[in-house]
Design an enzyme around this catalytic site. Structure first.
Site, PDB file in Angstrom:
ATOM      1  N   TYR A 157       0.843  -1.206   0.000  1.00 50.35           N
ATOM      2  CA  TYR A 157       0.000   0.000   0.000  1.00 50.35           C
ATOM      3  C   TYR A 157       0.879   1.257   0.000  1.00 50.35           C
ATOM      4  O   TYR A 157       0.540   2.281  -0.579  1.00 50.35           O
ATOM      5  CB  TYR A 157      -0.981  -0.028   1.172  1.00 50.35           C
ATOM      6  CG  TYR A 157      -2.213   0.824   0.918  1.00 50.35           C
ATOM      7  CD1 TYR A 157      -3.093   0.525  -0.124  1.00 50.35           C
ATOM      8  CD2 TYR A 157      -2.488   1.932   1.705  1.00 50.35           C
ATOM      9  CE1 TYR A 157      -4.212   1.311  -0.364  1.00 50.35           C
ATOM     10  CE2 TYR A 157      -3.610   2.721   1.474  1.00 50.35           C
ATOM     11  CZ  TYR A 157      -4.456   2.407   0.439  1.00 50.35           C
ATOM     12  OH  TYR A 157      -5.564   3.196   0.204  1.00 50.35           O
ATOM     13  N   LYS A 164      -3.347   8.555   2.332  1.00 45.68           N
ATOM     14  CA  LYS A 164      -4.614   8.419   3.072  1.00 45.68           C
ATOM     15  C   LYS A 164      -4.497   9.041   4.466  1.00 45.68           C
ATOM     16  O   LYS A 164      -5.486   9.569   4.995  1.00 45.68           O
ATOM     17  CB  LYS A 164      -5.031   6.952   3.159  1.00 45.68           C
ATOM     18  CG  LYS A 164      -5.431   6.324   1.822  1.00 45.68           C
ATOM     19  CD  LYS A 164      -6.571   7.062   1.145  1.00 45.68           C
ATOM     20  CE  LYS A 164      -7.148   6.265  -0.025  1.00 45.68           C
ATOM     21  NZ  LYS A 164      -8.102   7.087  -0.823  1.00 45.68           N
TER      22      LYS A 164
END
Ligand code: NAP
Length: 257
Positions: A157, A164
């Site tokens: 990720y 995020k």
């Protein structure tokens, strides 16, 4: 069911029928809202127009969130057509593939800039333009989409996790700035769903398997569940909430192992 009759919304981040933003657009359309839907680039235009036609969306517009002129044009069109705005759904995110394949420590300056600009700064840019249109309506609701990778390390990720984290912090700062105008800003942290963006994350099937094995509900989630929570945040039931990150992940985030 949430009633959005008479409400107007902007949905950013529809790529195809699997997009989380599309699930939210469908739910909002079914609840009676009139929508402006955007697409990123000509490649997606035909597909997004076909989807938006299903909701009789009066506005289907190009919007690359890295382009201030396109963002401004979207809000000018909304002002002309709707005369105000009640909600924004922000589902745009991107990181160059190489940044997801290489170890995080190899993150390039350019990859970092791109991921943060598209996935986090864009919320600020949209919120700033939405503000005067929402103030005309006495307030509004802005909903964005995030992932657990903001607070936990998940394989591959990488820089999206940092983006995020910035996005979620942005939600809190925007909530503080815009709250006096009765504009609420919240995020939904969704569990993994097989979409175009998710398919770009190496090892997605392993993520899905982990949710089935370890989430308290022993399953993954689907886009309709994200859309239902978005309806809650957009509609009157969510009127007391802002600056929040709500998990729709079958409870996976509460588990230690
Ligand atoms: P998706 O269908 O691929 O949607 C992502 C959208 O972002 C696409 O329409 C994409 O367009 C758009 N986008 C990328 N760069 C853009 C730019 N410069 N300007 C405007 N739009 C741009 O995938 P999704 O999974 O529904 O993603 C929606 C949101 O949910 C994202 O923020 C994602 O991080 C978040 N989320 C997804 C999951 C999941 O498992 N699917 C879980 C948690 C959170 P292009 O296709 O042209 O790049």
């Amino acid at each position: 069911m949430t009633d959005l009759a008479g409400k107007h919304g902007l949905v950013v981040g529809v790529a195809n029928k699997r997009s989380l933003s599309w699930a939210i657009a469908q739910a909002a359309g079914q609840a009676g809202a009139r929508l402006a839907v955007t697409y990123q680039g000509e490649r997606l235009e035909e597909n997004v127009r076909k989807l938006a036609d299903q909701l009789q969306s009066p506005l289907v517009l190009p919007c690359d969130v890295t382009d201030d002129a396109q963002i401004a044009a979207v809000f000018e069109a909304i002002d002309r057509e709707f005369g105000g705005l009640d909600f924004v759904v922000h589902g745009a995110a991107f990181a160059p593939q190489g940044e997801l394949l290489n170890p995080f420590v190899e993150t390039s300056r350019e990859g970092f800039r791109t991921a943060l600009e598209v996935s986090a700064y864009s919320l600020i840019a949209l919120a700033r333009q939405a503000r005067p249109l929402m103030e005309r309506r006495g307030g509004g609701s802005i909903v964005t989409l995030t992932y657990l990778g903001s607070i936990r390390v998940l394989p591959n990720y990488n820089v999206m996790g940092v983006a995020k984290a910035a996005l979620e912090a942005g939600v809190r700062y925007l909530a503080s700035d815009l709250g006096p105008s009765n504009i609420r800003v919240n995020a939904i942290s969704a569990g993994p769903v097989k979409t175009l963006a998710a398919a770009g994350i190496p090892g997605l099937s392993g993520f899905l398997q982990a949710y089935r094995e370890r989430a308290p509900l022993r399953r993954g989630i689907d886009a309709a569940e994200v859309a239902d929570t978005a309806m809650y945040l957009i509609g009157p039931a969510g009127r007391g909430m802002t600056g929040e990150v709500l998990f729709v992940d079958a409870g996976y985030h509460v588990m230690g192992v």
